[in-house]
Scaffold this motif. Structure first.
Motif, PDB file in Angstrom:
ATOM      1  N   GLN A 196      16.852 -17.577   0.242  1.00 39.13           N
ATOM      2  CA  GLN A 196      15.587 -17.470   0.862  1.00 39.13           C
ATOM      3  C   GLN A 196      14.875 -16.133   0.782  1.00 39.13           C
ATOM      4  OE1 GLN A 196      16.544 -17.745   5.068  1.00 39.13           O
ATOM      5  NE2 GLN A 196      14.263 -17.830   5.772  1.00 39.13           N
ATOM      6  N   TRP A 197      13.659 -16.107   0.386  1.00 33.47           N
ATOM      7  CA  TRP A 197      12.991 -15.018   0.187  1.00 33.47           C
ATOM      8  C   TRP A 197      12.319 -14.466   1.260  1.00 33.47           C
ATOM      9  CZ3 TRP A 197      12.726 -11.192  -3.327  1.00 33.47           C
ATOM     10  CH2 TRP A 197      11.782 -10.338  -3.349  1.00 33.47           C
ATOM     11  N   HIS A 198      12.618 -13.012   1.615  1.00 32.67           N
ATOM     12  CA  HIS A 198      11.976 -12.126   2.623  1.00 32.67           C
ATOM     13  C   HIS A 198      10.900 -11.208   2.108  1.00 32.67           C
ATOM     14  CE1 HIS A 198      15.141 -13.770   5.226  1.00 32.67           C
ATOM     15  NE2 HIS A 198      15.905 -13.430   4.276  1.00 32.67           N
ATOM     16  N   PRO A 199       9.637 -11.626   2.356  1.00 32.95           N
ATOM     17  CA  PRO A 199       8.454 -10.842   1.515  1.00 32.95           C
ATOM     18  C   PRO A 199       8.744  -9.432   2.488  1.00 32.95           C
ATOM     19  CG  PRO A 199       7.693 -12.632   2.443  1.00 32.95           C
ATOM     20  CD  PRO A 199       8.948 -12.658   3.272  1.00 32.95           C
ATOM     21  N   PRO A 200       7.878  -8.471   1.407  1.00 30.44           N
ATOM     22  CA  PRO A 200       7.904  -6.908   2.015  1.00 30.44           C
ATOM     23  C   PRO A 200       6.834  -6.837   3.115  1.00 30.44           C
ATOM     24  CG  PRO A 200       6.563  -7.357   0.019  1.00 30.44           C
ATOM     25  CD  PRO A 200       7.354  -8.455   0.282  1.00 30.44           C
ATOM     26  N   GLN A 201       7.139  -5.738   4.080  1.00 29.70           N
ATOM     27  CA  GLN A 201       6.098  -5.662   5.005  1.00 29.70           C
ATOM     28  C   GLN A 201       5.026  -4.823   4.413  1.00 29.70           C
ATOM     29  OE1 GLN A 201       8.084  -3.182   8.083  1.00 29.70           O
ATOM     30  NE2 GLN A 201       9.198  -5.423   8.820  1.00 29.70           N
ATOM     31  N   MET A 202       3.642  -5.015   4.968  1.00 31.70           N
ATOM     32  CA  MET A 202       2.589  -4.489   4.361  1.00 31.70           C
ATOM     33  C   MET A 202       1.783  -3.670   5.031  1.00 31.70           C
ATOM     34  SD  MET A 202       2.857  -6.123   1.426  1.00 31.70           S
ATOM     35  CE  MET A 202       1.392  -5.523   0.436  1.00 31.70           C
ATOM     36  N   ARG A 203       1.054  -2.301   4.671  1.00 27.01           N
ATOM     37  CA  ARG A 203       0.275  -1.540   5.559  1.00 27.01           C
ATOM     38  C   ARG A 203      -1.091  -1.670   4.910  1.00 27.01           C
ATOM     39  NH1 ARG A 203      -0.601   4.168   5.490  1.00 27.01           N
ATOM     40  NH2 ARG A 203       0.434   4.236   3.659  1.00 27.01           N
ATOM     41  N   PHE A 204      -1.960  -1.608   5.777  1.00 26.69           N
ATOM     42  CA  PHE A 204      -3.319  -1.683   5.825  1.00 26.69           C
ATOM     43  C   PHE A 204      -3.891  -0.285   6.001  1.00 26.69           C
ATOM     44  CE2 PHE A 204      -7.917  -1.564   7.587  1.00 26.69           C
ATOM     45  CZ  PHE A 204      -8.314  -2.234   6.571  1.00 26.69           C
ATOM     46  N   MET A 205      -4.719   0.240   4.982  1.00 31.55           N
ATOM     47  CA  MET A 205      -5.511   1.519   5.435  1.00 31.55           C
ATOM     48  C   MET A 205      -7.152   1.242   5.169  1.00 31.55           C
ATOM     49  SD  MET A 205      -3.297   4.155   2.933  1.00 31.55           S
ATOM     50  CE  MET A 205      -3.467   2.771   1.617  1.00 31.55           C
ATOM     51  N   ALA A 206      -7.926   1.653   6.009  1.00 35.81           N
ATOM     52  CA  ALA A 206      -9.190   1.430   5.824  1.00 35.81           C
ATOM     53  C   ALA A 206      -9.989   2.053   4.702  1.00 35.81           C
ATOM     54  CB  ALA A 206     -10.052   2.109   7.063  1.00 35.81           C
ATOM     55  N   HIS A 207      -9.410   3.131   4.134  1.00 33.81           N
ATOM     56  CA  HIS A 207      -9.894   3.624   2.765  1.00 33.81           C
ATOM     57  C   HIS A 207      -8.625   4.147   2.162  1.00 33.81           C
ATOM     58  CE1 HIS A 207     -14.049   3.203   4.028  1.00 33.81           C
ATOM     59  NE2 HIS A 207     -13.748   3.579   5.348  1.00 33.81           N
ATOM     60  N   ALA A 208      -8.664   4.243   0.993  1.00 41.20           N
ATOM     61  CA  ALA A 208      -7.657   4.786   0.126  1.00 41.20           C
ATOM     62  C   ALA A 208      -7.192   5.841   0.393  1.00 41.20           C
ATOM     63  CB  ALA A 208      -7.874   4.569  -1.337  1.00 41.20           C
ATOM     64  N   GLU A 209      -5.687   6.484   0.579  1.00 40.62           N
ATOM     65  CA  GLU A 209      -5.443   7.778   0.863  1.00 40.62           C
ATOM     66  C   GLU A 209      -5.813   8.921  -0.600  1.00 40.62           C
ATOM     67  OE1 GLU A 209      -1.717   7.602   2.406  1.00 40.62           O
ATOM     68  OE2 GLU A 209      -2.374   7.070   4.508  1.00 40.62           O
ATOM     69  N   ASN A 210      -5.553   8.193  -1.608  1.00 34.74           N
ATOM     70  CA  ASN A 210      -5.827   9.044  -2.650  1.00 34.74           C
ATOM     71  C   ASN A 210      -6.652   8.031  -3.701  1.00 34.74           C
ATOM     72  OD1 ASN A 210      -3.803  11.376  -2.437  1.00 34.74           O
ATOM     73  ND2 ASN A 210      -2.429   9.614  -2.015  1.00 34.74           N
ATOM     74  N   SER A 211      -7.408   8.955  -4.488  1.00 36.20           N
ATOM     75  CA  SER A 211      -8.228   8.205  -5.557  1.00 36.20           C
ATOM     76  C   SER A 211      -7.484   7.054  -6.289  1.00 36.20           C
ATOM     77  CB  SER A 211      -9.019   9.326  -6.199  1.00 36.20           C
ATOM     78  OG  SER A 211      -9.705   8.663  -7.347  1.00 36.20           O
ATOM     79  N   GLY A 212      -8.079   6.054  -6.254  1.00 39.63           N
ATOM     80  CA  GLY A 212      -7.570   5.184  -7.197  1.00 39.63           C
ATOM     81  C   GLY A 212      -6.441   4.126  -6.571  1.00 39.63           C
ATOM     82  N   GLU A 213      -5.928   4.382  -5.365  1.00 39.27           N
ATOM     83  CA  GLU A 213      -5.066   3.545  -4.656  1.00 39.27           C
ATOM     84  C   GLU A 213      -5.457   2.504  -3.888  1.00 39.27           C
ATOM     85  OE1 GLU A 213      -1.593   7.039  -3.810  1.00 39.27           O
ATOM     86  OE2 GLU A 213      -2.775   6.445  -2.150  1.00 39.27           O
ATOM     87  N   ARG A 214      -4.480   1.594  -3.946  1.00 35.09           N
ATOM     88  CA  ARG A 214      -4.933   0.216  -2.971  1.00 35.09           C
ATOM     89  C   ARG A 214      -5.057   0.635  -1.534  1.00 35.09           C
ATOM     90  NH1 ARG A 214      -4.997  -4.492  -5.895  1.00 35.09           N
ATOM     91  NH2 ARG A 214      -4.520  -4.098  -7.989  1.00 35.09           N
ATOM     92  N   THR A 215      -5.746  -0.134  -0.679  1.00 36.73           N
ATOM     93  CA  THR A 215      -5.859   0.213   0.457  1.00 36.73           C
ATOM     94  C   THR A 215      -4.779  -0.797   1.185  1.00 36.73           C
ATOM     95  OG1 THR A 215      -7.763  -1.596   0.474  1.00 36.73           O
ATOM     96  CG2 THR A 215      -8.333   0.541   0.611  1.00 36.73           C
ATOM     97  N   ILE A 216      -4.243  -1.709   0.656  1.00 38.21           N
ATOM     98  CA  ILE A 216      -3.065  -2.697   1.203  1.00 38.21           C
ATOM     99  C   ILE A 216      -1.832  -2.450   0.511  1.00 38.21           C
ATOM    100  CG2 ILE A 216      -2.357  -4.783   1.712  1.00 38.21           C
ATOM    101  CD1 ILE A 216      -5.207  -5.700   2.251  1.00 38.21           C
ATOM    102  N   VAL A 217      -0.815  -1.819   0.963  1.00 38.89           N
ATOM    103  CA  VAL A 217       0.448  -1.385   0.257  1.00 38.89           C
ATOM    104  C   VAL A 217       1.674  -1.872   0.970  1.00 38.89           C
ATOM    105  CG1 VAL A 217      -0.888   0.839  -0.747  1.00 38.89           C
ATOM    106  CG2 VAL A 217       0.218   0.678   1.207  1.00 38.89           C
ATOM    107  N   PRO A 218       2.595  -2.174   0.154  1.00 41.33           N
ATOM    108  CA  PRO A 218       3.986  -2.658   0.767  1.00 41.33           C
ATOM    109  C   PRO A 218       4.642  -1.228   1.390  1.00 41.33           C
ATOM    110  CG  PRO A 218       4.014  -2.553  -1.451  1.00 41.33           C
ATOM    111  CD  PRO A 218       2.728  -2.128  -1.317  1.00 41.33           C
ATOM    112  N   THR A 219       5.278  -1.434   2.235  1.00 42.34           N
ATOM    113  CA  THR A 219       5.974  -0.346   2.925  1.00 42.34           C
ATOM    114  C   THR A 219       7.554  -0.578   2.769  1.00 42.34           C
ATOM    115  OG1 THR A 219       6.021  -1.288   5.150  1.00 42.34           O
ATOM    116  CG2 THR A 219       4.262   0.527   4.556  1.00 42.34           C
ATOM    117  N   THR A 220       7.859  -1.950   2.699  1.00 39.56           N
ATOM    118  CA  THR A 220       9.473  -2.225   2.240  1.00 39.56           C
ATOM    119  C   THR A 220       9.303  -3.189   1.031  1.00 39.56           C
ATOM    120  OG1 THR A 220       9.256  -4.210   3.692  1.00 39.56           O
ATOM    121  CG2 THR A 220      10.034  -2.016   4.621  1.00 39.56           C
TER     122      THR A 220
END
Length: 743
Positions: free
Chosen positions: A678-702
């Motif tokens: 059984q696979w348990h997906p990572p938790q994701m975090r949403f940011m309205a805008h990237a915190e650093n240049s070129g980064e994605r706005t939705i990133v896994p936290t686990t």
């Protein structure tokens, strides 16, 4: 925790089983085999361009040993640079056609130091903004705003190299305005050579919702603008009034049929350079420095509506081909690489078996391809097949153009080794016939026209196999119910290729395949394992002669569709590429390669099988695939695609007279399903805008993880005539043993 989860899943499965119908059946038709195969020639995997760091670490122990434990045997070397419109320096050592150290590159056929990495050089004469390989990287020189750059067509598609009139290999440019726009005029800044004869057309379709001429070529037709025909082009910069009144268009095509065959395409103005000694490839085809499209007002002023910028926001253009001319400065990042041939053949990843190797063809030269083969032969590396080019359909190449290149490359390669088995065209993963703009006869099938070309030139013997890829599902569109589609998807596309003219006795190879073209969380789910069993079983049952799982080597998680991280590989790895966990497809690969097939065995016979377990809506909930192994055992791979319910089935063997037989005596049952994984997906975090240049706005936290994570469940029982076999929910089971009365 693993044990508790397993118990809970087992209880759920048992409850579902208690409510399922008893005495359902899998029937194996033993009257005749549908296919035959040898595992060491048929059940393989692919190695592609990956991070150079991954190449270094994936081939070390214990990672390589764990990878090989999946059981895949022959390897196909995937050639990725063609997808990115790059020239492949398979050997970093070689020579340039131009004495100034640029032009057309030919790798050295003389072995010296071992080749560890090889790279692709982005082509500077590119006419694609994007295609089905580059995604959103790179840009077209047709709308980059720079008159010093230009697009140029492939010289190997001209009469000098094909021996045919240029009108038989028209070269083209398509402009995509992104929405309907009024147009009356076009301005073309030609390079050298330029088009003497060409037409300017617009796309007309009765279906405004269709994908258009690049994705749905048969959904409309090209119409010539009222004043869109030119028969005596003079080059330089031409402004053409296409229509006296505006015509609303989205797609515009320039269709070129006669070249000026003039020099110099690279813009050289050195007075000391003797133009007669120029490389003739510079003087054939077509070159355009910049395109402008729009309207001309009553005061004769031209008003351009294209966006000119050297990146993806430019007005998009597509092209028929690209000149493989380039120079050393075109090499970009070396962080990703094609594995060097010496490393590939000596690392152990091939198991010492003959491997399928590629040659670059769409954006390369026949001399470079021949040098590659000569190098491999001098090294003594075993080659099973040579695949010609990569995904020509994704590069929008017309079949006659691909075929013309194919024959030139085949002639040159066979001059090195006449016995080599060549094939292609390595189609993208498609589920239906590939259609292109109709030819003069109205024929739209890419494959049928490719076969026609080979036959017309008396060269069918140069096509030893037909290859295609299989990525059946659109990224992000994988509800559980699409699993029901897989067997028919494979069998239907095989039928299409044969209807298009592929001879019945020509081997069909799926040289690359997995769930979809985009990784996502679905790749790690039990869904992917259940699909894999259906895929392998159904393609063999359909007559396919070889299949290569993609991707063989472990990879880092990558951002997938719907922002869910995924991997094409069979494992999760840490930042140092050390394997952390095997994934569902690894365990199912073991079922296929180590339990269903006899790994070191010879010829296996495949027999059709089906169950009577349905969902009431016409879908088979249980599918089955049977083989007669060289050791005398019969093996049935049963796939329970029912996500919630277990099923109990009787397995019968029929088709000889009126007799029905069954497994008898000792039987091995190997099962892997939702109770084991059984696979348990990572938790994701949403940011309205990237915190650093070129980064994605939705990133896994686990990180995602599997729990439970195997192993395969193995049982032995003594079968009798009426023995029922349990198939847990969402599982793959291999039942193997002797069968009474069936030889």
């Amino acid at each position: 925790m693993k044990k508790l989860a397993a118990v809970l899943l087992c209880l759920a499965g048992c409850f579902a089983f208690a409510h399922s119908a008893a005495g359902q059946t899998i029937a194996v038709d033993v009257s005749h085999p549908t296919n035959h195969f040898v595992p060491k020639e048929t059940l393989g995997a692919g190695v592609d361009r990956i991070a150079a760091e991954a190449i270094d670490k994936d081939l070390q122990q214990p990672t390589l040993e764990k990878t090989l434990a999946s059981g895949w045997q022959p390897v196909s070397y995937r050639q990725n640079t063609e997808l990115a419109v790059e020239a492949w320096h398979w050997n970093p050592q070689g020579s340039w056609s131009d004495r100034r150290g640029k032009g057309y590159f030919t790798g050295s056929a003389t072995p010296t130091e071992a080749i560890r990495y090889s790279y692709g050089y982005p082509l500077p004469r590119r006419g694609f903004t994007r295609n089905d390989g580059t995604d959103n990287v790179g840009f077209s020189r047709l709308t980059d705003g720079d008159l010093n750059t230009f697009w140029k067509s492939n010289p190997y598609l001209t009469q000098r190299f094909t021996g045919e009139s240029d009108s038989l290999h028209p070269q083209w440019i398509v402009i995509d305005l992104a929405q309907m726009q009024p147009v009356t005029s076009i301005r073309i800044a030609w390079g050298e050579p330029y088009a003497r004869r060409y037409v300017v057309e617009y796309w007309s379709s009765d279906d405004p919702g269709a994908d258009g001429p690049m994705k749905a070529q048969a959904s409309g037709a090209w119409r010539t603008f009222p004043q869109g025909k030119t028969t005596d082009g003079k080059g330089q910069t031409e402004t053409i009034r296409l229509s006296s009144t505006p015509i609303a268009v989205r797609f515009v095509r320039i269709w070129m049929t006669e070249s000026s065959n003039t020099c110099v395409a690279d813009g050289t103005t050195d007075p000391s350079l003797d133009l007669r000694n120029l490389d003739p490839r510079n003087c054939v085809g077509y070159a355009i420095r910049e395109l402008y499209l729009g309207t001309t007002t009553g005061d004769s002023e031209f008003h351009d509506i294209l966006r000119h910028t050297p990146e993806q926001e430019q007005t998009a253009t597509y092209c028929s081909s690209v000149d493989p001319w380039h120079q050393p400065s075109d090499l970009g990042s070396t962080k990703q690489a094609q594995m060097g041939f010496d490393l590939f053949f000596t690392s152990g990843v091939t198991r010492g078996l003959p491997a399928m190797v590629p040659v670059a063809m769409l954006y390369d030269t026949p001399d470079n391809a021949a040098a590659e083969i000569a190098y491999l032969k001098k090294r003594g590396y075993p080659i099973s097949y040579v695949e010609m080019g990569e995904e020509s359909d994704g590069q929008y190449m017309l079949p006659e153009d691909y075929a013309a290149l194919y024959l030139q490359w085949a002639t040159t390669i066979h001059s090195v080794d006449p016995a080599l088995k060549l094939g292609g065209p390595s189609f993208q993963g498609v589920n239906k016939d590939i259609e292109v703009w109709p030819d003069a006869r109205g024929k739209v099938s890419w494959t049928a026209r490719f076969i026609d070309y080979l036959k017309q030139h008396g060269r069918m013997n140069d096509l030893a196999f037909f290859s295609f890829e299989h990525y059946p599902y659109d990224p992000c569109k994988t509800p559980w119910g699409v699993l029901y589609d897989e067997p028919a998807l494979v069998s239907n596309i095989v039928k299409v290729w044969h209807e298009d003219g592929i001879p019945a006795d020509m081997p069909l190879f799926i040289t690359e395949g997995n769930l979809s073209s985009g990784a996502s969380e679905t790749y790690q789910d039990i869904f992917a394992g259940v699909w894999l069993a259906d895929y392998i079983g159904s393609l063999l049952n359909s007559g396919v002669k070889a299949v290569y799982f993609f991707h063989y080597l472990p990879l880092q998680m990558e951002p997938g569709c719907n922002a869910s991280p995924g991997t094409f590989g069979m494992f999760t790895v840490d930042a140092n590429y050390q394997i952390q966990q095997p994934l569902a497809q690894f365990f199912v690969a073991q079922l296929i390669n180590l339990e269903w097939a006899q790994p070191a065995g010879g010829e296996h016979q495949v027999f059709a099988a089906k169950s009577d377990v349905g969902d009431g809506a016409g879908h088979a909930l249980v599918t089955a695939y049977a083989v007669k192994r060289p050791d005398g055992d019969w093996a049935v791979m049963a796939v329970n695609r029912d996500q919630q319910n277990a099923h109990r089935l009787r397995i019968i063997f029929e088709g000889i007279a009126d007799k029905k037989s069954s497994f008898v005596g000792p039987v091995e049952v190997s099962t892997f399903g939702s109770a084991q994984y059984q696979w348990h997906p990572p938790q994701m975090r949403f940011m309205a805008h990237a915190e650093n240049s070129g980064e994605r706005t939705i990133v896994p936290t686990t990180r995602g993880w599997a729990d439970p994570d195997g192993p395969i469940l193995h049982n032995r029982l003594i079968a009798e005539k009426d023995t029922l076999f349990d198939l847990p929910a969402a599982s793959v089971s291999v039942i193997r043993g002797g069968v009474s009365g069936v030889k």
